[in-house]
Design a protein around this motif. Structure first.
Motif, PDB file in Angstrom:
ATOM      1  N   GLN A 271      -8.213   6.867   1.458  1.00 23.52           N
ATOM      2  CA  GLN A 271      -9.064   6.234   0.432  1.00 23.52           C
ATOM      3  C   GLN A 271      -8.856   4.726   0.337  1.00 23.52           C
ATOM      4  O   GLN A 271      -9.603   4.033  -0.341  1.00 23.52           O
ATOM      5  CB  GLN A 271      -8.757   6.839  -0.941  1.00 23.52           C
ATOM      6  N   ASN A 272      -7.835   4.231   1.003  1.00 26.78           N
ATOM      7  CA  ASN A 272      -7.522   2.809   0.926  1.00 26.78           C
ATOM      8  C   ASN A 272      -8.674   1.968   1.489  1.00 26.78           C
ATOM      9  O   ASN A 272      -9.306   2.353   2.471  1.00 26.78           O
ATOM     10  CB  ASN A 272      -6.242   2.541   1.730  1.00 26.78           C
TER      11      ASN A 272
ATOM     12  N   ASP B  61       0.964  11.788   1.067  1.00 28.50           N
ATOM     13  CA  ASP B  61      -0.128  11.172   0.304  1.00 28.50           C
ATOM     14  C   ASP B  61      -1.216  10.663   1.264  1.00 28.50           C
ATOM     15  O   ASP B  61      -1.744   9.566   1.087  1.00 28.50           O
ATOM     16  CB  ASP B  61       0.393  10.041  -0.581  1.00 28.50           C
TER      17      ASP B  61
ATOM     18  N   ASP C 195      -4.176  11.379   1.403  1.00 31.08           N
ATOM     19  CA  ASP C 195      -5.408  11.060   0.677  1.00 31.08           C
ATOM     20  C   ASP C 195      -5.455   9.586   0.274  1.00 31.08           C
ATOM     21  O   ASP C 195      -6.485   8.921   0.371  1.00 31.08           O
ATOM     22  CB  ASP C 195      -5.561  11.970  -0.561  1.00 31.08           C
ATOM     23  N   ARG C 196      -4.283   9.058  -0.115  1.00 31.29           N
ATOM     24  CA  ARG C 196      -4.240   7.643  -0.509  1.00 31.29           C
ATOM     25  C   ARG C 196      -4.472   6.731   0.687  1.00 31.29           C
ATOM     26  O   ARG C 196      -5.064   5.664   0.567  1.00 31.29           O
ATOM     27  CB  ARG C 196      -2.893   7.309  -1.154  1.00 31.29           C
TER      28      ARG C 196
ATOM     29  N   ASN D   1       0.809  -1.229   0.000  1.00 29.68           N
ATOM     30  CA  ASN D   1       0.000   0.000   0.000  1.00 29.68           C
ATOM     31  C   ASN D   1       0.841   1.278   0.000  1.00 29.68           C
ATOM     32  O   ASN D   1       0.297   2.377   0.043  1.00 29.68           O
ATOM     33  CB  ASN D   1      -0.944  -0.013   1.206  1.00 29.68           C
ATOM     34  N   SER D   2       2.162   1.118  -0.014  1.00 28.37           N
ATOM     35  CA  SER D   2       3.040   2.302  -0.028  1.00 28.37           C
ATOM     36  C   SER D   2       3.255   2.764  -1.458  1.00 28.37           C
ATOM     37  O   SER D   2       3.139   1.965  -2.397  1.00 28.37           O
ATOM     38  CB  SER D   2       4.388   1.951   0.609  1.00 28.37           C
ATOM     39  N   PRO D   3       3.599   4.053  -1.649  1.00 31.08           N
ATOM     40  CA  PRO D   3       3.747   4.559  -3.022  1.00 31.08           C
ATOM     41  C   PRO D   3       4.819   3.824  -3.819  1.00 31.08           C
ATOM     42  O   PRO D   3       4.649   3.563  -5.000  1.00 31.08           O
ATOM     43  CB  PRO D   3       4.131   6.033  -2.824  1.00 31.08           C
TER      44      PRO D   3
ATOM     45  N   LYS E 142       8.420   7.006   0.698  1.00 29.35           N
ATOM     46  CA  LYS E 142       7.327   7.992   0.605  1.00 29.35           C
ATOM     47  C   LYS E 142       7.872   9.367   1.041  1.00 29.35           C
ATOM     48  O   LYS E 142       9.015   9.459   1.512  1.00 29.35           O
ATOM     49  CB  LYS E 142       6.168   7.574   1.506  1.00 29.35           C
TER      50      LYS E 142
ATOM     51  N   ARG F 175       0.145   2.017   7.062  1.00 26.78           N
ATOM     52  CA  ARG F 175       0.698   1.150   6.023  1.00 26.78           C
ATOM     53  C   ARG F 175       2.004   0.502   6.467  1.00 26.78           C
ATOM     54  O   ARG F 175       2.496  -0.421   5.820  1.00 26.78           O
ATOM     55  CB  ARG F 175       0.964   1.970   4.750  1.00 26.78           C
TER      56      ARG F 175
ATOM     57  N   GLU G 153      -9.604  14.377   4.852  1.00 26.92           N
ATOM     58  CA  GLU G 153      -8.326  14.815   4.261  1.00 26.92           C
ATOM     59  C   GLU G 153      -8.075  16.286   4.622  1.00 26.92           C
ATOM     60  O   GLU G 153      -6.956  16.658   4.999  1.00 26.92           O
ATOM     61  CB  GLU G 153      -8.338  14.635   2.741  1.00 26.92           C
TER      62      GLU G 153
END
Ligand SMILES: CC(C)(COP(=O)(O)OP(=O)(O)OC[C@H]1O[C@@H](n2cnc3c(N)ncnc32)[C@H](O)[C@@H]1OP(=O)(O)O)[C@@H](O)C(=O)NCCC(=O)NCCS
Length: 382
Positions: free
Chosen positions: A203-204, A197, A199-200, A51-53, A75, A380, A181
Motif C-alpha cells: 500500500q506504500n 506486514d 500489506d503495508r 517506511n519500516s514499522p 519488523k 524498504r 496481498e
C-alpha cells in the motif's frame, strides 16, 4: 583520544540533517581506491528507515562535531519454511567520518542500537555488506559476534532509451493491491524474510504495483482458490526507490565520465550502430527496485523475462530512473531469467546475523540453518 568523549544520541532532524548528509558524501563504502556510490537522501536522512514499522537513527558526536551515524529498523518476518516468525532488527547506514575511524565509534553505535533491539524483544539482528568490505566485516563478525548467513545476488540492469519488445505469446496483467496481498500470502509467506506486514509494503506510495505474466490464451482469475491457475505464471512488484533517495557515483576518473557521455551521444545519434546505450549515472539518479519475484510452471523463466522487460519500459517514462535493481536468493534459479549487466551487478551480497535472545527456550537457531532457494528482499531496506 578515548571513547569517553564520544556522545551518542538520537538523530535530531533540525540540528543534524545537513551534517549527516555531508558525512554520507565523505564515506566511501568498501575499498577507497575505486569508484563508489553514495546516497543523496534529499534532505531526509531517515528516508531509508521511515517506511519500516519501527525505526531508530543515532548519531555520534565528538566535541560538537557529528562523526558517526547508524540506522536500525524492526519488523516481523518468516524465518523458516515452517512459517515460524521472528522479530528481526536490521542494522543499516552505518557511517563513521574517515578522520575519526578506529576509535571505537562504529562499535559503540552498533552496541547502542543492539540495546534498542533488546528493549524491543528482537530475536535476531542482521546486516548486509559487500564481501570485500573488510572494515565492516571485521567490526560485525570479529567484534560483535555476527556470523555469515546468506549471500543473495544483486542484479542491475540499465534503463535504455528504447522501448523493449515483449513477446505476443505473453499476457501481462496488473493486479489490484488486495489481490496482490492474497497472492503474496498464499505463495510467498513461507519464504525466508517475508515481512508479515506485506500489506503495508504494497500500500506504500512507493510501491508502483504488482504484475503477473501468463501464457496468452489462458485466463487469470486473481487466483481464486476454486479456479484453475494458468499452466505457468510469474509475478513481481515494483518499488520506486528514486522517490526516496538518489544515488551518485564518486571517485570516477574524468576520462571515464567523458568517454561514457560521448558513447551515449553516439548511441542516440546513430542508433543503427547498435552501441550499448550507457546510462548517465554521473549526475544524481534514481532506480526501480523489483521485489516479490516468484513464478510457477515450465514457462516461468520466459514469463519473468517478459515481466522484467515490461518494468524496463515502465522505467523509460521516469526521467531520472537510470537502472533497475533486483535482489534474489543466491540459490534462486529465477535469477538466470532476470536481465542484467554482469559488471555492474553483485553476485554475492553478504548478509550476517546474530541471535539476540533465546526464543521461548527452543533449540531452533535460525543463524545455523542452511540457505533456502528463495529469499524475500524487502524494498524498504534497500
Ligand atoms: C565500517 C566503519 C563504520 C567502522 O567504523 P570505526 O568507527 O572505524 O570502527 P571501530 O573503531 O569501532 O572499529 C572496531 C573494530 O572493528 C574492526 N575494524 C574497523 N575498521 C577496520 C578496518 N579498516 N580494517 C580492519 N578492521 C577494522 C577492528 O577490529 C576494530 O577494532 P580495533 O580498532 O581495536 O582493531 C567505518 O570504516 C566506515 O564508516 N566505513 C565506510 C562505510 C561502511 O562501510 N559502513 C558499513 C556498511 S555495513
Amino acid at each position: 583520544m578515548g571513547c569517553r568523549e564520544i556522545k551518542l544520541r538520537s538523530f535530531d532532524k533540525q540540528r543534524d540533517t545537513a551534517m549527516v548528509e555531508d558525512l554520507e558524501k565523505k564515506c566511501e563504502v568498501g575499498p577507497r581506491e575505486r569508484p563508489f556510490i553514495y546516497m543523496d537522501t534529499m534532505g531526509d536522512p531517515m528516508c531509508r528507515i521511515r517506511n519500516s514499522p519501527e525505526y531508530k537513527m543515532l548519531v555520534a558526536e565528538l566535541e560538537n562535531e557529528l562523526v558517526g551515524v547508524i540506522r536500525g529498523s524492526i519488523k516481523i518476518v518468516t524465518c523458516s519454511s515452517l512459517e515460524d516468525k521472528a522479530k528481526v532488527g536490521y542494522v543499516l547506514g552505518l557511517r563513521v567520518s574517515p578522520l575519526h575511524r578506529r576509535k571505537g565509534i562504529g562499535l559503540s553505535l552498533v552496541k547502542r542500537l543492539e540495546e534498542w533491539f533488546d528493549a524491543n524483544c528482537v530475536d535476531y539482528a542482521y546486516m548486509a555488506t559487500e564481501k570485500d568490505n573488510e572494515a565492516s566485516l571485521k567490526l560485525f563478525m570479529d567484534n560483535l559476534g555476527f556470523v555469515k548467513f546468506r549471500s543473495p545476488t544483486i542484479l542491475v540492469n540499465p534503463v535504455s532509451h528504447h522501448v523493449l519488445h515483449i513477446s505476443s505469446s505473453v499476457k501481462i496483467t496488473r493486479v489490484k493491491v488486495e489481490q496482490s496481498e492474497n497472492l503474496y500470502r498464499r505463495f510467498m509467506s513461507r519464504v525466508e524474510f517475508f515481512p508479515h506486514d506485506i500489506d503495508r509494503v504494497l500500500q506504500n506510495r512507493l510501491s508502483l504495483g504488482t504484475w503477473v505474466a501468463y501464457p496468452q490464451g489462458e485466463s487469470w482469475d486473481g487466483f481464486d482458490p476454486n479456479r484453475c491457475i494458468p499452466s505457468s505464471w510469474a509475478m513481481l512488484s515494483v518499488w520506486n526507490s528514486g522517490d526516496l533517495f538518489k544515488l551518485r557515483v564518486a571517485n570516477v576518473p574524468l576520462a571515464c565520465i567523458v568517454c561514457t557521455k560521448i558513447m551515449s551521444l553516439i548511441a542516440r545519434a546513430v542508433p543503427f550502430l547498435k552501441l550499448p546505450d550507457l546510462p548517465d549515472v554521473f549526475s544524481a539518479f534514481g532506480f526501480y527496485f523489483i521485489y516479490g519475484v516468484h513464478g510457477e510452471g515450465p514457462q516461468t523463466g520466459v514469463l519473468l523475462h517478459s515481466l522484467c522487460r515490461f518494468v524496463h519500459n515502465l522505467a523509460t517514462n521516469c526521467k531520472d530512473c537510470k537502472v533497475i535493481v533486483v535482489e534474489v536468493g543466491g540459490l534462486d534459479g529465477l535469477r538466470h531469467h532476470i536481465p542484467h549487466w554482469e559488471f555492474i551487478s553483485c553476485t554475492e551480497d553478504f548478509w550476517c546475523i546474530k541471535p539476540l535472545r533465546n526464543r521461548n527456550n527452543t533449540q531452533f537457531n535460525w543463524s545455523e540453518t542452511p540457505p533456502p532457494r528463495a529469499l524475500f528482499v524487502d524494498p524498504r531496506e534497500v
